[in-house]
Design a protein around this motif. Structure first.
Motif, PDB file in Angstrom:
ATOM      1  N   VAL A  96       0.840  -1.204   0.000  1.00 17.78           N
ATOM      2  CA  VAL A  96       0.000   0.000   0.000  1.00 17.78           C
ATOM      3  C   VAL A  96       0.873   1.251   0.000  1.00 17.78           C
ATOM      4  O   VAL A  96       0.637   2.188  -0.773  1.00 17.78           O
ATOM      5  N   LEU A  97       1.891   1.292   0.851  1.00 21.17           N
ATOM      6  CA  LEU A  97       2.778   2.457   0.903  1.00 21.17           C
ATOM      7  C   LEU A  97       3.506   2.644  -0.427  1.00 21.17           C
ATOM      8  O   LEU A  97       3.603   3.759  -0.938  1.00 21.17           O
ATOM      9  N   LEU A  98       3.990   1.571  -1.018  1.00 16.37           N
ATOM     10  CA  LEU A  98       4.730   1.689  -2.274  1.00 16.37           C
ATOM     11  C   LEU A  98       3.818   2.021  -3.452  1.00 16.37           C
ATOM     12  O   LEU A  98       4.202   2.792  -4.333  1.00 16.37           O
ATOM     13  N   LEU A  99       2.612   1.493  -3.472  1.00 20.64           N
ATOM     14  CA  LEU A  99       1.650   1.874  -4.520  1.00 20.64           C
ATOM     15  C   LEU A  99       1.256   3.337  -4.385  1.00 20.64           C
ATOM     16  O   LEU A  99       1.173   4.068  -5.381  1.00 20.64           O
ATOM     17  N   ALA A 100       1.021   3.795  -3.160  1.00 24.51           N
ATOM     18  CA  ALA A 100       0.681   5.203  -2.931  1.00 24.51           C
ATOM     19  C   ALA A 100       1.844   6.099  -3.357  1.00 24.51           C
ATOM     20  O   ALA A 100       1.632   7.166  -3.939  1.00 24.51           O
ATOM     21  N   THR A 101       3.078   5.658  -3.111  1.00 28.26           N
ATOM     22  CA  THR A 101       4.252   6.409  -3.543  1.00 28.26           C
ATOM     23  C   THR A 101       4.293   6.515  -5.063  1.00 28.26           C
ATOM     24  O   THR A 101       4.537   7.593  -5.616  1.00 28.26           O
ATOM     25  N   ALA A 102       4.035   5.422  -5.763  1.00 29.25           N
ATOM     26  CA  ALA A 102       4.014   5.440  -7.234  1.00 29.25           C
ATOM     27  C   ALA A 102       2.905   6.354  -7.758  1.00 29.25           C
ATOM     28  O   ALA A 102       3.098   7.069  -8.752  1.00 29.25           O
ATOM     29  N   VAL A 103       1.763   6.375  -7.096  1.00 31.35           N
ATOM     30  CA  VAL A 103       0.658   7.251  -7.495  1.00 31.35           C
ATOM     31  C   VAL A 103       1.079   8.714  -7.340  1.00 31.35           C
ATOM     32  O   VAL A 103       0.844   9.538  -8.229  1.00 31.35           O
ATOM     33  N   VAL A 104       1.735   9.056  -6.222  1.00 32.63           N
ATOM     34  CA  VAL A 104       2.181  10.439  -6.008  1.00 32.63           C
ATOM     35  C   VAL A 104       3.223  10.832  -7.051  1.00 32.63           C
ATOM     36  O   VAL A 104       3.145  11.920  -7.638  1.00 32.63           O
ATOM     37  N   ILE A 105       4.196   9.963  -7.314  1.00 31.87           N
ATOM     38  CA  ILE A 105       5.224  10.277  -8.308  1.00 31.87           C
ATOM     39  C   ILE A 105       4.589  10.491  -9.675  1.00 31.87           C
ATOM     40  O   ILE A 105       4.928  11.434 -10.391  1.00 31.87           O
ATOM     41  N   ASP A 106       3.627   9.648 -10.043  1.00 27.27           N
ATOM     42  CA  ASP A 106       2.932   9.814 -11.307  1.00 27.27           C
ATOM     43  C   ASP A 106       2.202  11.155 -11.350  1.00 27.27           C
ATOM     44  O   ASP A 106       2.252  11.870 -12.348  1.00 27.27           O
ATOM     45  N   LEU A 107       1.551  11.496 -10.268  1.00 29.28           N
ATOM     46  CA  LEU A 107       0.818  12.756 -10.189  1.00 29.28           C
ATOM     47  C   LEU A 107       1.754  13.943 -10.349  1.00 29.28           C
ATOM     48  O   LEU A 107       1.487  14.857 -11.133  1.00 29.28           O
ATOM     49  N   VAL A 108       2.884  13.942  -9.640  1.00 33.75           N
ATOM     50  CA  VAL A 108       3.833  15.056  -9.702  1.00 33.75           C
ATOM     51  C   VAL A 108       4.443  15.166 -11.096  1.00 33.75           C
ATOM     52  O   VAL A 108       4.522  16.243 -11.664  1.00 33.75           O
ATOM     53  N   CYS A 109       4.852  14.053 -11.680  1.00 32.53           N
ATOM     54  CA  CYS A 109       5.509  14.077 -12.988  1.00 32.53           C
ATOM     55  C   CYS A 109       4.558  14.456 -14.100  1.00 32.53           C
ATOM     56  O   CYS A 109       4.937  15.185 -15.023  1.00 32.53           O
ATOM     57  N   HIS A 110       3.310  13.996 -14.051  1.00 29.77           N
ATOM     58  CA  HIS A 110       2.359  14.387 -15.087  1.00 29.77           C
ATOM     59  C   HIS A 110       1.931  15.827 -14.920  1.00 29.77           C
ATOM     60  O   HIS A 110       1.654  16.513 -15.891  1.00 29.77           O
TER      61      HIS A 110
END
Length: 162
Positions: A143-157
């Motif tokens: 859950v923590l790592l998926l949430a991290t990937a979601v945040v990184i995707d959000l910031v980069c897009h």
């Protein structure tokens, strides 16, 4: 375990689903439409909130917090003053501190804890370009790592839009 995430899922707060490698729905991500800063809820398939992501406003650069029931708060920040590469730091509760390095715009990066790979994010596993995968090492918190990937995707897009 491998999960599949879709790219460009931030359209007016629409929901999207995170699936495992057998195409079984595992989590629903719900983006809030009318809020100050980004706010997303990650729920399991029974509807229980397993994480809540909120953007920290009035901070130098993008910063997000991941709130989890019964857990501490993790903070994700994009590191400043990195001239030739991009890096994210995850300051989690307890020993859950991670560093993400790689090519974030093309979804080819690793999330590491103390130099060991905790998760690997890649488009290579998929023939179509609107999806990417995240492979999480055994013993790591999905859950923590998926949430991290979601945040990184959000910031980069978000950076690509500007």
């Amino acid at each position: 375990m491998r999960f599949v995430l879709k790219q460009k899922f931030w359209s007016l707060g629409d929901d999207f689903v995170i699936r495992d490698d057998r195409e079984i729905d595992r989590f629903i991500v719900d983006g809030r439409v009318f809020s100050f800063g980004d706010k997303l809820s990650i729920r399991d398939m029974a509807g229980n909130e397993v994480a809540f992501i909120s953007q920290r406003l009035l901070s130098w650069g993008p910063k997000y917090e991941i709130h989890r029931p019964g857990q501490g708060v993790a903070e994700i920040a994009k590191e400043h003053f990195t001239f030739f590469h991009c890096k994210f730091n995850v300051d989690g509760p307890g020993d859950d501190d991670f560093e993400a390095k790689g090519d974030f715009f093309d979804h080819e990066y690793e999330i590491q804890r103390g130099g060991a790979v905790a998760a690997q994010v890649s488009k290579r596993w998929f023939s179509f370009t609107d999806s990417y995968g995240i492979e999480i090492a055994d013993g790591e918190d999905p859950v923590l790592l998926l949430a991290t990937a979601v945040v990184i995707d959000l910031v980069c897009h978000d950076a690509k839009k500007h």
